[in-house]
Every structure is written in structure tokens, then in C-alpha cells.
Enzyme design. Structure first.
Site, PDB file in Angstrom:
ATOM      1  N   ASP A  53       0.850  -1.277  -0.018  1.00 18.40           N
ATOM      2  CA  ASP A  53      -0.026  -0.023  -0.067  1.00 18.40           C
ATOM      3  C   ASP A  53       0.862   1.381   0.065  1.00 18.40           C
ATOM      4  O   ASP A  53       2.125   1.203   0.255  1.00 18.40           O
ATOM      5  CB  ASP A  53      -1.010   0.041   1.134  1.00 18.40           C
ATOM      6  CG  ASP A  53      -2.147   1.044   1.028  1.00 18.40           C
ATOM      7  OD1 ASP A  53      -2.225   1.707  -0.154  1.00 18.40           O
ATOM      8  OD2 ASP A  53      -2.950   0.845   1.831  1.00 18.40           O
TER       9      ASP A  53
HETATM   10  C1  BGC Z   1      -4.908   3.197   0.412  1.00 24.46           C
HETATM   11  C2  BGC Z   1      -5.419   2.216  -0.623  1.00 24.46           C
HETATM   12  C3  BGC Z   1      -5.596   2.606  -1.957  1.00 24.46           C
HETATM   13  C4  BGC Z   1      -4.008   3.217  -2.300  1.00 24.46           C
HETATM   14  C5  BGC Z   1      -4.065   3.660  -3.755  1.00 24.46           C
HETATM   15  C6  BGC Z   1      -3.956   3.909  -0.006  1.00 24.46           C
HETATM   16  O1  BGC Z   1      -3.650   5.071   0.722  1.00 24.46           O
HETATM   17  O2  BGC Z   1      -5.024   2.673   1.636  1.00 24.46           O
HETATM   18  O3  BGC Z   1      -6.580   1.443  -0.261  1.00 24.46           O
HETATM   19  O4  BGC Z   1      -5.777   1.400  -2.831  1.00 24.46           O
HETATM   20  O5  BGC Z   1      -3.982   4.316  -1.536  1.00 24.46           O
HETATM   21  O6  BGC Z   1      -4.876   4.887  -3.767  1.00 24.46           O
END
Ligand code: BGC
Length: 758
Positions: free
Chosen positions: A304
Site C-alpha cells: 500500500d
Molecule cells: C489506500 C489504498 C489505496 C491506495 C491507492 C492507499 O492510501 O490505503 O486502499 O488503494 O492508497 O490509492
């Protein structure tokens, strides 16, 4: 542009990996054998697109970047560098690309690279491809969950896949299959609620809808996330530590992930949080032992946002960034979500002999497999001339409206609903969410106004002869104007009825001002700002008042429950939310949704869940404070009445490996047609380890005409009775079980019968 690229490809058409008729495994191996180490590591590198970098570098300083990792750019690293990397084959995937034009352009760069490997575009298409403008915006996951409608979930996922491919997106970072157990957490609205079984069923349906067989240019890759435990953060904030026993993990948090893997989900995202002292991004037990070892996951794991970096700069489990990359790869990460130093440092780690190249090959194999299966080599672009026709099609809009109608929960009704337009000349409408796109919810870009029906617009559309007196309270709950509150209070006296539309603010383009959504957690679950005051002052007019809530997290609206005759929980109902709400208020639609999450009275009650352990309320709270929820899981009202009778079990006694059949009659004894969500719960009466007071094990949506009766049947399989015993073996224990069937998790709504396992 596409034509040029296709010409250059044709020279290499003879090579095996370009042969669309060859088996995917052979294509993967052939391509892998031709790749340099740098190219392989490039496939594991996901980066943001050009426009994202441009937008952030224009407004952010280096200092901002340190304090706000939700955006990203690297001073000195420009869009030219991204273009160059793409042409060198050093970026395997892009995210945060929001237009088809940019996607096709970036793809054209990747196809200039030596081996012409297309990039896979990932996007947060959480409820429709709403993160990008001009797409159908369906209700958010928590609203969808309240419909208990797995067919609808699958349909939405399929339509989303179609819209994504029309924008050249191939991979959605959804479904979020976390089991939400803390209303303070801002991401509750992204989830399917608090019950592992319901979350699993909706997660599976969603994976199936996105991926089908994951073997065509019509499908998109699903990503089950976030693994694991972040939905029960110790202080309610996103990414805070979680401390969860293996028993709780296996019984509550893991089942939806396991179900997603079994359904074929081919990507998984790890969670921000540390779990029992080990950050998830370097958690070998999670990724290797459980995910791959026990569950046989064959897809790839993506990190993530900035979370591998955080092993070093936040958790302090890696002395430097290189060490963080080393730890995460060796623990099981296959792709790095955004960051500048991945390619260089991982290459060094392999050259130094710390990471075996075979480990890199494993990851690249998984990523390439998806690219072949999704047909990216054959269809790397989307056709701009057809795109807008597919996005927003009438069929998709109809689904969005239908889903909203099914997901809005009528929490309370003292009989004033449905409203009778002919008796109402003038209705006051006020509140922050009355005429705002906030009904779209988190993970939605602002959409063109003509594609959104706000609540005020919906009311005007459904009751054209009523005069709606709209007193604007702005969109921002934290900065409401006292004068406008007073004005609404005065106007309320002149109206026949008041509608107050309150809740949270969730739109992410106002990232630092919103009150609900990702990274937007609260230490309270009461209405923010002057909203409660507005409600009280409007209700003081003595005119009947209806409260509509637009929010992601449950809100403890206890005062409203005591004083307001009708309350509607709409969550974020999507682009046609305003129409669906108006149809429900005026009785054109009979509400049917049931809560997929408990609504506590106050923040102090947290953890407030229906499937708690028997001792949870042995000692009640002191000073007259209640130990009961404001609204229980499974609760939701209708304009008709259903009667449950005749609960029959196929046997009073079964063997541990036997399936029990349960039937129940449900009759519509009211005057309107409706859909009831019938819920089946189980309790293991005596057990060697403590078991929840009840657990949802099945449900059904049943439509009934007035006077109509249907018999529903359910199966209780051994798997539904099993749990982890003291030695952590999953078994069915002999003894007494209670089956409960009814309209909510609340005991007074359930018919009960017991049976024994021999
Ligand atoms: C979130 C994810 C998301 C990713 C991309 C992160 O901050 O936790 O769920 O898919 O960003 O946008």
C-alpha cells in the site's frame, strides 16, 4: 499513435510470448527468459501518472511531502523522468491515472520499450470507476452491504469492469474485505460492515463480477485488501497498531480474505498497520505462511501507499530504505506501490546476492501472468471514440439507481413516512448534505452536475407540486453559519414538514476539510459542528421532522432517535441517491435495507458489535448509560409488515459432518409489496472456548406481495458450525446449538429453535 506501435510490434510477432494462441505459462516463461534484471524489477514497480505528479509538484513543497504522504512527488523528478522510465520498461504499472488520454499515452511509451511489455493500470474503482470523472457512481460498499444483495454486488462489479476497460484501466483496488469493528475509523464506508460472513459473500460476488475467469479483455483484476486487521485499530485511526489474537484473526478478519482467494482474486494489498508488533508489509507469517502456504494464493501482492517506506521512517523496523525493500520482498511483496528508489535499490540487493534473482522471477511471473490473462499484449489501448458511450450507459445508470433504492435503511418511523405529497404544501429542506455531491461518497471525483441527483433535486423531481423551501447550510460541517441555522429554525415554523439532511463530509478532493473517509478518523461519532443544534432548533418548530443521514461511519444520533419521528440512513448512495431517497420518503419505493453494521449510541460504547462474546455486557455501564446499541446489526424498517412462523429443522440431532436443513415461513401481512431480508444466526450454546452470542450464517432477500407467504430454506453445513478449539484446530464440537431466524440480530425479532450435534 496506436498504429505506429502496432507496426513496431509486428517485427517481433514470431516470438513465443507475443503469440496469443500459446498457453499463458509458456508465454510468461519465454518473456521472462528475455528480460534483464532491471526490466524484471521494473515490472514490480508501480508509479503514479504524469498528471498526478504535475498537480502535486505544483502545490506541494518538500516539507509538505514529509507531513502528508497521501500525495507524492519527488522534487527534481519530473514527468519527463516518468516518460523516460516507461520507455525503458522500468515501470510495470501505473496508478492515479484519471483520463483515458493519459492512460493511452503512457501505454504508448511502455510499448516503445525493448520488449514492449504493456503496463497494467490500477485504480481505486471502489464503487464504480468513480475516482475518475465521467463514470457511473454506484452507492459505496457500506450502502451496498445493507442491501445484502450479492447479485447486485456482482452486477455492479461487472459494469465497473466494463467502464474501467473503456478507460484502459485493468485493475481495481477493491473489494475492501476488512471487517469493520470501530466506528471511529474513517474507512468504514469502504467496507461491507461488521460481519465476516456478509463481508465474505459480498467480497466473493464482487471478485467474480470484476474478474469472471480473468481471461479476457473484458475483465479486470480484483484486489482484496487490506491484509490484515486495520479495521480494528487500537485508537480508531487509520494505520494505527492492531493487536489481535490469532483466534480473532482466524475467526473474524481472515475468512473474507480466504473466501476472496478461493474465488480467484489474483491480487491482494497489504495493510498500513502493524499487527501484533510486526508491520503487515514485512509480515512473513501473513504473506507466506497463511496466504500462500495455507490458502494457496497464486496471484501477486501489492504494497500500500508508502508503506514499505514506513518500515523505515515510521515503524522503525528497517534501518534504511534498502533494508525496508529487502524485508518486504523477502516477506512476500511482489509489487511496490509508488516510490522513487525501488528500481535502483532492489537491483543492488540482487546484485549483492541478498535477494536471489529467483525470488524476483517469482513476482514477475505472477505479474506477467495477469497481463497475459487480461489480454493486454493484444489490446493495450482503449478506443477513445467508444469510451464515453460505455461509461454512463443507461443500463449502468439504472443499476446505480436500483442499488441506491436497495441500500438505504429506514432506521425509525413513527408513522409519518411515507409522506403524502397531497397533504404537504411546503417542506423545509436544510442541512449540509441537502444539495451536495457528497452523496457520492469517498473515492469519488466530483462529477458533472447533470449526472448527479442531489437530495433536493430528487425531492423536487418526485414531488413536483410541493414547495421546497431550501435553507443552505453549506457543505462544511465544521464551519456552519449560526445565522443560517437560525434562519432554518424560523422557516421551519412556516413549513408543513422539515427534512434535515445531516451527516459527514466525505469528498476527497477536500482532503483536509472532510470528516469521514480514508485517513479521516474521529474520536467521536456524534454529528459534527452545529448539525445537532440545527436539528433540535428545526424540530422545536413543532412541525414533523425527518432526519436523513449521509455518512460512511455509523453516527450515534441518540437525541434524534428519542425526538425525531423518522430517520433514514442513506450512507453514500451514489449518483442517483437523491432520487432514491425521495422515492422512499414519498413511498414510491418501499425500503428494504438492513444495517450491515451496528450503530452505537456513543463513542464510549465502542467496541459495539452484535457478534460479541457472552460476557461483554455482564456488567452494564454505570450512571444509567445504556449497554444496548442505538440500532442493532440487521435492523431496518419497511412500509409493510412481515410475519415469521413455522421454523422447522430437518433434525433435532445431527452428526458433526452432517448438514442441517432449516425452513421458515415469511408472510407479508401488510398492505404493500416489499422485499424482506431474512437472517439466520447460530449460537453454539456450550463450547470449549467462548463463542459469540450469535453469528450470521445465512440470509435471503425475498419479495412478497401483500398477503403472500413464502417458505425459505437454509442449509447449516458443518463449516458453519466449526470454530477453532483450544489447540487452534478447526472442529465442530458436539453439544447444543441454537438456530435463530428473523428480521434483525435483535433477540425480539428472532424465532429460535435448538438442535444437537452428536
Ligand atoms: C489506500 C489504498 C489505496 C491506495 C491507492 C492507499 O492510501 O490505503 O486502499 O488503494 O492508497 O490509492
Amino acid at each position: 499513435m496506436a498504429g505506429t506501435i502496432l507496426c513496431s510490434c509486428s517485427q517481433s510477432d514470431k516470438v513465443l510470448y507475443r503469440d496469443a494462441s500459446a498457453p499463458v505459462e509458456k508465454r510468461v516463461e519465454d518473456l521472462l527468459s528475455r528480460m534483464t534484471l532491471e526490466e524484471k524489477i521494473g515490472q514490480m514497480n508501480q508509479f503514479v501518472g504524469i498528471e498526478h505528479i504535475k498537480a502535486n509538484s505544483a502545490v506541494m513543497s518538500e516539507e509538505d511531502l514529509k507531513n502528508n504522504t497521501a500525495n507524492a512527488f519527488y522534487p527534481g523528478f519530473s514527468e519527463k523522468d516518468i516518460e523516460h522510465w516507461a520507455e525503458q520498461g522500468l515501470i510495470g504499472s501505473f496508478l492515479h491515472v484519471l483520463t483515458l488520454k493519459e492512460a493511452n499515452y503512457l501505454q504508448s511509451l511502455a510499448l516503445k520499450s525493448r520488449l514492449q511489455i504493456p503496463v497494467i493500470f490500477g485504480i481505486d474503482a471502489i464503487h464504480g470507476n468513480a475516482y475518475a470523472p465521467d463514470h457511473t457512481v454506484y452507492p459505496t460498499n457500506i450502502n451496498l452491504a445493507c442491501s445484502f444483495d450479492t447479485l447486485m454486488a456482482k452486477q455492479i462489479a461487472r459494469e465497473t469492469a466494463e467502464e474501467m476497460r473503456a478507460m484502459n484501466m485493468h485493475w481495481t483496488f477493491n473489494p475492501n474485505v476488512e471487517v469493520a469493528r470501530d466506528a471511529r475509523w474513517g474507512r468504514v464506508g469502504e467496507t461491507y460492515g461488521e460481519d465476516p460472513y456478509l463481508v465474505s459473500r459480498l467480497g466473493v460476488a464482487t471478485v467474480e463480477g470484476y474478474q469472471q475467469n480473468l481471461d479476457s479483455d473484458k475483465d479486470v483484476l480484483a484486489c482484496i485488501k487490506h491484509f490484515a486487521g486495520g479495521s480494528e485499530p487500537i485508537n480508531g485511526t487509520n494505520g494505527a497498531p492492531t493487536d489481535l489474537s490469532e483466534r480473532t484473526l482466524r475467526e473474524v478478519f481472515f475468512p473474507p480474505f480466504k473466501a476472496g482467494v478461493d474465488a480467484g482474486a489474483f491480487s491482494l494489498m497489504t495493510a498500513h498497520n502493524e499487527l501484533n508488533g510486526i508491520p503487515c508489509h514485512e509480515n512473513e507469517w501473513l504473506m507466506q505462511e497463511v496466504l500462500r502456504g495455507e490458502w494457496g494464493f497464486r496471484g501477486f501482492v501489492v504494497s500500500d501507499w508508502m508503506d514499505i517506506e514506513h518500515l523505515h521512517d515510521l515503524h522503525g523496523t528497517a534501518e534504511n530504505l534498502k533494508e525496508a525493500f529487502y524485508q518486504s520482498i523477502m516477506a512476500g511483496i511482489d509489487m511496490h506501490m509508488h516510490g522513487l528508489y525501488w528500481n535502483e535499490l532492489v537491483t543492488e540487493l540482487v546484485r549483492e546476492g541478498r535477494i536471489p534473482e529467483s525470488r524476483i522471477d517469482e513476482s514477475v511471473r505472477r505479474i506477467l501472468t495477469v497481463k497475459f490473462r487480461l489480454g493486454l499484449f493484444e489490446k493495450p489501448y482503449a478506443d477513445e471514440s467508444k469510451s464515453m458511450h460505455i461509461r454512463h450507459s443507461q443500463a449502468h445508470r439504472n443499476t446505480a439507481l436500483e442499488a441506491a433504492r436497495n441500500g438505504i435503511v429506514l432506521l425509525k418511523n413513527d408513522g409519518i413516512l411515507p409522506l403524502k405529497a397531497k397533504d404537504l404544501k411546503r417542506i423545509l429542506v436544510t442541512g449540509i448534505n441537502a444539495d451536495d455531491q457528497n452523496i457520492l461518497g469517498d473515492w469519488s471525483a466530483p462529477q458533472h452536475p447533470e449526472n448527479v441527483v442531489t437530495i433536493l433535486e430528487g425531492l423536487r423531481q418526485i414531488a413536483p407540486h410541493v414547495e421546497f423551501d431550501f435553507i443552505d447550510q453549506g457543505w462544511d460541517p465544521c464551519h456552519m453559519d449560526k445565522g443560517q441555522v437560525e434562519k432554518a429554525a424560523q422557516h421551519a415554523r412556516l413549513a408543513d414538514l422539515n427534512i434535515v439532511v445531516a451527516g459527514e463530509y466525505m469528498m476527497r478532493y477536500r482532503w483536509t476539510e472532510r470528516t469521514d473517509g480514508e485517513d479521516t478518523d474521529r474520536s467521536d461519532i456524534a454529528l459534527v459542528g452545529l448539525q445537532e443544534e440545527l436539528l433540535q432548533k428545526v424540530a422545536a418548530s413543532g412541525k414533523p421532522t425527518v432526519l436523513i443521514l449521509i455518512n460512511g461511519r455509523p453516527l450515534g444520533v441518540e437525541w434524534a432517535d428519542e425526538h425525531i419521528p423518522a430517520i433514514v440512513e442513506a450512507w453514500a448512495p451514489g449518483m442517483y441517491g437523491g432520487q432514491a431517497i425521495a422515492e422512499i420518503l414519498f413511498g414510491q419505493v418501499n425500503p428494504s435495507a438492513k444495517l450491515a453494521i451496528t450503530i452505537p449510541r456513543s463513542v464510549g460504547q465502542i467496541q459495539m458489535i452484535y457478534n460479541h462474546k457472552p460476557s461483554q455486557y455482564f456488567h452494564p455501564y454505570a450512571a444509567g448509560e445504556k449497554s444496548t446499541p442505538l440500532y442493532p446489526f440487521g435492523h431496518g424498517l419497511s412500509y409493510t409488515t412481515y410475519e415469521y412462523s413455522n421454523l422447522v429443522l430437518s433434525s433435532k440431532e445431527i452428526d458433526a459432518d452432517e448438514t442441517l436443513h432449516v425452513s421458515i415461513d415469511v408472510t407479508n401481512i401488510g398492505e404493500r409489496e416489499g422485499t424482506e431480508i431474512v437472517q439466520l444466526y447460530i449460537r453454539d450454546r456450550f463450547s470449549s472456548v467462548t463463542r459469540p452470542v450469535k453469528e450470521l450464517k445465512d440470509f435471503a432477500r425475498v419479495s412478497l406481495k401483500p398477503g403472500e407467504s413464502k417458505t425459505l430454506t437454509f442449509e447449516i453445513t458443518p463449516e458453519k458450525l466449526a470454530f477453532y478449539n483450544r489447540k487452534m484446530n478447526r472442529i465442530v464440537e458436539p453439544g447444543e446449538f441454537i438456530v435463530m431466524v428473523g428480521a434483525s440480530s435483535s433477540d425480539d425479532k428472532l424465532i429460535k429453535e435448538n438442535f444437537y450435534v452428536k
